[in-house]
Enzyme design. Structure first.
Site, mmCIF file in Angstrom:
data_model
loop_
_atom_site.group_PDB
_atom_site.id
_atom_site.type_symbol
_atom_site.label_atom_id
_atom_site.label_comp_id
_atom_site.label_asym_id
_atom_site.label_seq_id
_atom_site.Cartn_x
_atom_site.Cartn_y
_atom_site.Cartn_z
ATOM 1 N N TYR A 114 -1.550 -9.609 -3.646
ATOM 2 C CA TYR A 114 -0.988 -10.070 -2.379
ATOM 3 C C TYR A 114 0.422 -9.548 -2.075
ATOM 4 O O TYR A 114 0.867 -9.618 -0.940
ATOM 5 C CB TYR A 114 -0.948 -11.607 -2.343
ATOM 6 C CG TYR A 114 -2.209 -12.249 -2.837
ATOM 7 C CD1 TYR A 114 -3.425 -12.019 -2.186
ATOM 8 C CD2 TYR A 114 -2.217 -13.058 -3.967
ATOM 9 C CE1 TYR A 114 -4.602 -12.578 -2.655
ATOM 10 C CE2 TYR A 114 -3.397 -13.621 -4.442
ATOM 11 C CZ TYR A 114 -4.583 -13.382 -3.787
ATOM 12 O OH TYR A 114 -5.735 -13.931 -4.243
ATOM 13 N N ASP A 162 2.264 -6.463 -2.097
ATOM 14 C CA ASP A 162 2.531 -5.346 -1.192
ATOM 15 C C ASP A 162 1.945 -5.593 0.197
ATOM 16 O O ASP A 162 2.606 -5.349 1.207
ATOM 17 C CB ASP A 162 1.956 -4.050 -1.770
ATOM 18 C CG ASP A 162 2.733 -3.585 -2.996
ATOM 19 O OD1 ASP A 162 3.578 -4.351 -3.472
ATOM 20 O OD2 ASP A 162 2.488 -2.460 -3.468
ATOM 21 N N TYR A 201 3.507 -15.795 -12.187
ATOM 22 C CA TYR A 201 2.665 -15.139 -13.175
ATOM 23 C C TYR A 201 2.544 -16.094 -14.369
ATOM 24 O O TYR A 201 3.110 -17.191 -14.361
ATOM 25 C CB TYR A 201 3.285 -13.805 -13.610
ATOM 26 C CG TYR A 201 3.579 -12.869 -12.461
ATOM 27 C CD1 TYR A 201 2.542 -12.278 -11.746
ATOM 28 C CD2 TYR A 201 4.890 -12.581 -12.086
ATOM 29 C CE1 TYR A 201 2.802 -11.415 -10.685
ATOM 30 C CE2 TYR A 201 5.164 -11.722 -11.022
ATOM 31 C CZ TYR A 201 4.120 -11.150 -10.327
ATOM 32 O OH TYR A 201 4.376 -10.301 -9.279
ATOM 33 N N GLU A 219 7.623 -10.075 -4.350
ATOM 34 C CA GLU A 219 8.623 -9.832 -3.311
ATOM 35 C C GLU A 219 8.428 -10.698 -2.078
ATOM 36 O O GLU A 219 9.373 -11.306 -1.595
ATOM 37 C CB GLU A 219 8.602 -8.358 -2.890
ATOM 38 C CG GLU A 219 9.621 -8.050 -1.806
ATOM 39 C CD GLU A 219 9.764 -6.569 -1.503
ATOM 40 O OE1 GLU A 219 10.040 -6.213 -0.353
ATOM 41 O OE2 GLU A 219 9.600 -5.745 -2.433
ATOM 42 N N SER A 223 6.744 -13.655 -1.450
ATOM 43 C CA SER A 223 7.010 -15.093 -1.605
ATOM 44 C C SER A 223 8.451 -15.341 -2.039
ATOM 45 O O SER A 223 9.042 -16.374 -1.718
ATOM 46 C CB SER A 223 6.027 -15.717 -2.600
ATOM 47 O OG SER A 223 6.079 -15.062 -3.844
#
Length: 397
Positions: free
Chosen positions: A20, A22, A210, A292, A294
């Site tokens: 999700y 990029d 993650y 990036e 979120s």
């Protein structure tokens, strides 16, 4: 045969990485260019299945379709659709352009060089990843001559006026402020998402990270806390960290399911579109985010957060994390800045005990951290957003 007919549209090519991240940034860019600058956008995406998670109305089986006024083409190898060059060509995050596109660019360049009355090649831009590192200022906007003779420009988003700026829709901060001024908005959103049992006095934390053992440690800490804590977690990588405390297998969990562990309630979130995710971030007391897209939306939410940055070789991601933290903490009281930095580092380096320790410290200083989070978006936007700077950059080019 590949057509080279002239048009004033912009093309954006995006290769989906990490599901999700990029495509999240690229889709927001495309929407803002179309909606606020009235630019005709064609977005080429190689993975429509992942894209459909943040744009539910997208049909992954269609080669071309239109949503929000934007033409979305499936990027196949070879291209199933004709590439018609426009005024601007953006390759998102250094993705490798299709051979067919390179062929067209070379022909345009050759024809225009021979006869300047012919169509100009599009302004070719490589949209880079967001970074707070100081070297970005010196590299932003630099041209790169290709062996073919074509010129590509590097466009670096960033936090200073010497960079490409930050993605932020013109009305976003006002919309967020209006949303947060009425607590019933968040309660209605929680109900809409099937999240029951949340009271106004409870602490609500969104989690989109993650894998990290520090997340497990924090959840175990929240189990023992006096205040009820609700952790809102979509199915995916975050839940993988919690396998040891979940009563069932991760793949057996369903959206809307609740797992009560002491004073911690884990809610399994349904996937949502980008507007819904923004509202979720606005509605929580604390957000744990990754990547990036979120990461930046958590900043616009004006709430405290942890950034779980994507791991890079030789721990380079920690350098990027530190560069942002130095910038973000400029106006924080020194002890609070130290604790917030240490919490982010502990989460990223899976230092479980330290994560709990620094969580407790920032929890005690919640008000000044919240005040700082509310002021940060005003300072960070630096008067001009990325899209406005990008359009001006193209004009200057």
């Amino acid at each position: 045969m590949v057509s080279v007919s002239s048009t004033e549209h912009w093309d954006i090519f995006c290769a989906v990485v990490d599901n999700y991240g990029d495509i999240g940034v690229t889709w927001r860019l495309a929407k803002q260019l179309a909606n606020e600058k009235q630019i005709d956008i064609t977005l080429w995406v190689d993975d429509l299945n992942s894209f459909s998670h943040i744009l539910p109305q997208l049909d992954p089986q269609l080669t071309t379709q239109v949503h929000y006024g934007i033409t979305i083409n499936q990027w196949t190898v070879p291209l199933a659709l004709t590439y018609q060059p426009g005024a601007v060509l953006i390759e998102a995050f250094a993705c490798e352009l299709p051979d067919e596109v390179k062929t067209v660019l070379l022909k345009l360049h050759s024809d225009y060089k021979a006869d300047s009355s012919k169509q100009k090649p599009p302004v070719w831009i490589n949209l880079e990843y967001l970074s707070a590192e100081s070297w970005v200022e010196g590299c932003h906007g630099l041209p790169s001559m290709q062996p073919s003779g074509l010129k590509k420009h590097f466009y670096f988003p960033g936090f200073t006026d010497k960079t490409g700026g930050l993605l932020c829709e013109g009305a976003l901060l006002k919309q967020r402020e209006e949303w947060q001024n009425d607590p019933q908005n968040k309660m209605a959103l929680f109900a809409q998402l099937g999240l029951t049992g949340i009271k106004l006095q409870d602490k609500v934390i969104s989690v989109f990270s993650y894998e990290s053992s520090a997340l497990l440690a924090l959840c175990q800490h929240w189990q023992q806390s006096e205040q009820t804590t609700h952790a809102l977690i979509p199915k995916g990588r975050s839940l993988n960290s919690l396998r040891s405390i979940l009563p069932s297998q991760v793949d057996q969990l369903t959206s809307g399911e609740q797992i009560k562990l002491g004073n911690l309630v884990i809610h399994i979130l349904p996937m949502t579109d980008q507007e819904g995710y923004d509202k979720l971030l606005w509605s929580c007391d604390f957000n744990i985010v990754r990547g990036e897209d979120s990461f930046l939306r958590a900043q616009w939410a004006a709430k405290p957060f942890i950034w779980h940055i994507y791991v890079q070789e030789d721990d380079y991601h920690l350098i990027k994390l530190d560069a942002f933290m130095q910038l973000y903490c400029n106006n924080l009281p020194p002890e609070l800045a130290k604790s917030w930095k240490a919490l982010n580092l502990a989460f990223n380096q899976e230092q479980d005990t330290q994560a709990i320790q620094h969580w407790q410290q920032i929890n005690l200083a919640n008000l000044p951290l919240l005040q700082h989070a509310a002021q940060w978006p005003i300072d960070a936007i630096n008067d001009v957003d990325l899209v406005s700077r990008l359009v001006q950059f193209v004009k200057n080019s």
